[in-house]
Design a protein around this motif. Sequence first.
Motif, PDB file in Angstrom:
ATOM      1  N   GLY A  70       0.812  -1.206   0.000  1.00 12.12           N
ATOM      2  CA  GLY A  70       0.000   0.000   0.000  1.00 12.12           C
ATOM      3  C   GLY A  70       0.841   1.249   0.000  1.00 12.12           C
ATOM      4  N   LEU A  71       0.193   2.374   0.276  1.00 11.90           N
ATOM      5  CA  LEU A  71       0.836   3.682   0.310  1.00 11.90           C
ATOM      6  C   LEU A  71       0.876   4.155   1.757  1.00 11.90           C
ATOM      7  CD1 LEU A  71       1.879   6.339  -0.986  1.00 11.90           C
ATOM      8  CD2 LEU A  71      -0.521   7.002  -1.236  1.00 11.90           C
ATOM      9  N   VAL A  72       2.082   4.441   2.241  1.00 12.11           N
ATOM     10  CA  VAL A  72       2.232   4.974   3.591  1.00 12.11           C
ATOM     11  C   VAL A  72       3.234   6.117   3.572  1.00 12.11           C
ATOM     12  CG1 VAL A  72       1.655   2.796   4.729  1.00 12.11           C
ATOM     13  CG2 VAL A  72       4.042   3.355   4.260  1.00 12.11           C
ATOM     14  N   GLN A  73       3.202   6.923   4.620  1.00 12.85           N
ATOM     15  CA  GLN A  73       4.141   8.032   4.723  1.00 12.85           C
ATOM     16  C   GLN A  73       5.474   7.558   5.291  1.00 12.85           C
ATOM     17  OE1 GLN A  73       2.046  10.930   7.136  1.00 12.85           O
ATOM     18  NE2 GLN A  73       1.216  11.931   5.307  1.00 12.85           N
ATOM     19  N   THR A  74       6.487   8.346   5.060  1.00 16.45           N
ATOM     20  CA  THR A  74       7.808   8.067   5.642  1.00 16.45           C
ATOM     21  C   THR A  74       7.685   7.895   7.152  1.00 16.45           C
ATOM     22  OG1 THR A  74       8.959   9.294   3.909  1.00 16.45           O
ATOM     23  CG2 THR A  74      10.118   8.980   5.983  1.00 16.45           C
ATOM     24  N   GLY A  75       8.335   6.848   7.636  1.00 18.61           N
ATOM     25  CA  GLY A  75       8.273   6.535   9.051  1.00 18.61           C
ATOM     26  C   GLY A  75       7.173   5.577   9.432  1.00 18.61           C
ATOM     27  N   GLY A  76       6.301   5.280   8.495  1.00 12.06           N
ATOM     28  CA  GLY A  76       5.182   4.387   8.761  1.00 12.06           C
ATOM     29  C   GLY A  76       5.572   2.924   8.716  1.00 12.06           C
ATOM     30  N   SER A  77       4.558   2.079   8.868  1.00 15.54           N
ATOM     31  CA  SER A  77       4.762   0.630   8.909  1.00 15.54           C
ATOM     32  C   SER A  77       3.779  -0.075   7.987  1.00 15.54           C
ATOM     33  CB  SER A  77       4.566   0.115  10.334  1.00 15.54           C
ATOM     34  OG  SER A  77       5.487   0.686  11.228  1.00 15.54           O
ATOM     35  N   LEU A  78       4.208  -1.240   7.531  1.00 11.60           N
ATOM     36  CA  LEU A  78       3.353  -2.144   6.757  1.00 11.60           C
ATOM     37  C   LEU A  78       3.725  -3.567   7.120  1.00 11.60           C
ATOM     38  CD1 LEU A  78       3.312  -0.709   3.108  1.00 11.60           C
ATOM     39  CD2 LEU A  78       1.347  -0.895   4.632  1.00 11.60           C
ATOM     40  N   ARG A  79       2.759  -4.456   6.984  1.00 12.82           N
ATOM     41  CA  ARG A  79       3.011  -5.878   7.166  1.00 12.82           C
ATOM     42  C   ARG A  79       2.584  -6.611   5.909  1.00 12.82           C
ATOM     43  NH1 ARG A  79       0.069 -10.415  10.917  1.00 12.82           N
ATOM     44  NH2 ARG A  79       1.931 -11.562  11.575  1.00 12.82           N
ATOM     45  N   LEU A  80       3.580  -7.190   5.242  1.00 15.18           N
ATOM     46  CA  LEU A  80       3.298  -7.980   4.053  1.00 15.18           C
ATOM     47  C   LEU A  80       3.082  -9.441   4.439  1.00 15.18           C
ATOM     48  CD1 LEU A  80       5.963  -6.587   1.547  1.00 15.18           C
ATOM     49  CD2 LEU A  80       3.683  -5.698   2.082  1.00 15.18           C
ATOM     50  N   SER A  81       2.210 -10.090   3.696  1.00 19.79           N
ATOM     51  CA  SER A  81       1.974 -11.515   3.872  1.00 19.79           C
ATOM     52  C   SER A  81       2.202 -12.227   2.550  1.00 19.79           C
ATOM     53  CB  SER A  81       0.540 -11.783   4.344  1.00 19.79           C
ATOM     54  OG  SER A  81       0.283 -11.164   5.582  1.00 19.79           O
ATOM     55  N   CYS A  82       2.653 -13.454   2.646  1.00 17.24           N
ATOM     56  CA  CYS A  82       2.812 -14.316   1.480  1.00 17.24           C
ATOM     57  C   CYS A  82       2.157 -15.644   1.834  1.00 17.24           C
ATOM     58  CB  CYS A  82       4.285 -14.503   1.155  1.00 17.24           C
ATOM     59  SG  CYS A  82       4.606 -15.724  -0.137  1.00 17.24           S
ATOM     60  N   THR A  83       1.067 -15.941   1.176  1.00 17.64           N
ATOM     61  CA  THR A  83       0.314 -17.154   1.471  1.00 17.64           C
ATOM     62  C   THR A  83       0.527 -18.164   0.368  1.00 17.64           C
ATOM     63  OG1 THR A  83      -1.343 -15.876   2.674  1.00 17.64           O
ATOM     64  CG2 THR A  83      -1.951 -18.101   1.981  1.00 17.64           C
ATOM     65  N   ALA A  84       0.847 -19.377   0.784  1.00 17.05           N
ATOM     66  CA  ALA A  84       1.123 -20.448  -0.167  1.00 17.05           C
ATOM     67  C   ALA A  84      -0.047 -21.413  -0.251  1.00 17.05           C
ATOM     68  CB  ALA A  84       2.377 -21.200   0.247  1.00 17.05           C
ATOM     69  N   SER A  85      -0.221 -21.984  -1.402  1.00 18.07           N
ATOM     70  CA  SER A  85      -1.231 -23.019  -1.585  1.00 18.07           C
ATOM     71  C   SER A  85      -0.647 -24.127  -2.448  1.00 18.07           C
ATOM     72  CB  SER A  85      -2.492 -22.450  -2.248  1.00 18.07           C
ATOM     73  OG  SER A  85      -2.196 -21.940  -3.527  1.00 18.07           O
TER      74      SER A  85
ATOM     75  N   ASP B 238      12.396   2.567   0.123  1.00 22.92           N
ATOM     76  CA  ASP B 238      11.785   1.246   0.228  1.00 22.92           C
ATOM     77  C   ASP B 238      10.679   1.038  -0.805  1.00 22.92           C
ATOM     78  OD1 ASP B 238      12.030   1.680   3.761  1.00 22.92           O
ATOM     79  OD2 ASP B 238      13.313   0.395   2.517  1.00 22.92           O
ATOM     80  N   THR B 239      10.361   2.080  -1.544  1.00 23.95           N
ATOM     81  CA  THR B 239       9.326   1.975  -2.568  1.00 23.95           C
ATOM     82  C   THR B 239       9.738   0.981  -3.638  1.00 23.95           C
ATOM     83  OG1 THR B 239       8.500   4.226  -2.210  1.00 23.95           O
ATOM     84  CG2 THR B 239       8.084   3.217  -4.371  1.00 23.95           C
TER      85      THR B 239
ATOM     86  N   THR C 217       3.504  -7.334  -4.745  1.00 17.56           N
ATOM     87  CA  THR C 217       2.604  -6.347  -4.162  1.00 17.56           C
ATOM     88  C   THR C 217       3.333  -5.008  -4.087  1.00 17.56           C
ATOM     89  OG1 THR C 217       1.119  -5.869  -2.298  1.00 17.56           O
ATOM     90  CG2 THR C 217       3.213  -6.930  -1.764  1.00 17.56           C
ATOM     91  N   GLN C 218       2.664  -3.940  -4.467  1.00 21.66           N
ATOM     92  CA  GLN C 218       3.296  -2.624  -4.544  1.00 21.66           C
ATOM     93  C   GLN C 218       3.362  -1.988  -3.157  1.00 21.66           C
ATOM     94  OE1 GLN C 218       4.540  -0.771  -7.382  1.00 21.66           O
ATOM     95  NE2 GLN C 218       5.343   0.493  -5.702  1.00 21.66           N
ATOM     96  N   VAL C 219       4.533  -1.493  -2.822  1.00 16.71           N
ATOM     97  CA  VAL C 219       4.737  -0.708  -1.606  1.00 16.71           C
ATOM     98  C   VAL C 219       5.242   0.658  -2.027  1.00 16.71           C
ATOM     99  CG1 VAL C 219       6.122  -0.465   0.486  1.00 16.71           C
ATOM    100  CG2 VAL C 219       5.175  -2.701  -0.143  1.00 16.71           C
ATOM    101  N   THR C 220       4.548   1.707  -1.631  1.00 16.42           N
ATOM    102  CA  THR C 220       4.922   3.065  -1.978  1.00 16.42           C
ATOM    103  C   THR C 220       5.012   3.896  -0.712  1.00 16.42           C
ATOM    104  OG1 THR C 220       3.768   2.879  -4.093  1.00 16.42           O
ATOM    105  CG2 THR C 220       4.350   5.095  -3.335  1.00 16.42           C
TER     106      THR C 220
END
Length: 124
Positions: free
Chosen positions: A10-25, A89-90, A118-121
């Motif tokens: 997703g889109l977050v501001q500098t200093g923010g946080s994100l949690r990415l997931s990778c799900t396998a099947s 990190d974008t 997945t896009q990280v901006t």
Amino acid sequence: QLQLVESGGGLVQTGGSLRLSCTASGISTETFALAWFRQAPGKEREGVSIITTGGTSNYARSVMGRFTISRDDPQNTMFLQMSALEPEDTAIYYCAARQKLGIATMNPDWYDHWGQGTQVTISS
């Protein structure tokens, strides 16, 4: 056949946080080395973090101390907790896997299963 799907970008501001997931099947992840890579526009794909079947992890210097990789094999899921995010990190973040016990590498050519990304901006 292992299939990987990333989510959480997703889109977050500098200093923010994100949690990415990778799900396998398709197959359990418990025998797979797992990794996160990223690719920014005009740049080569680079390793971000890796985790072995035994839980040993490693990080690129640029993210060390800010990112944390983890895996939940019963849920066939890998995570990348990202904090103190910077515009640098974008990128598109990809998860990757190879069926190998005990080792993992930052070399993208070593992996034979990939997610779609997945896009990280990060905005300044």
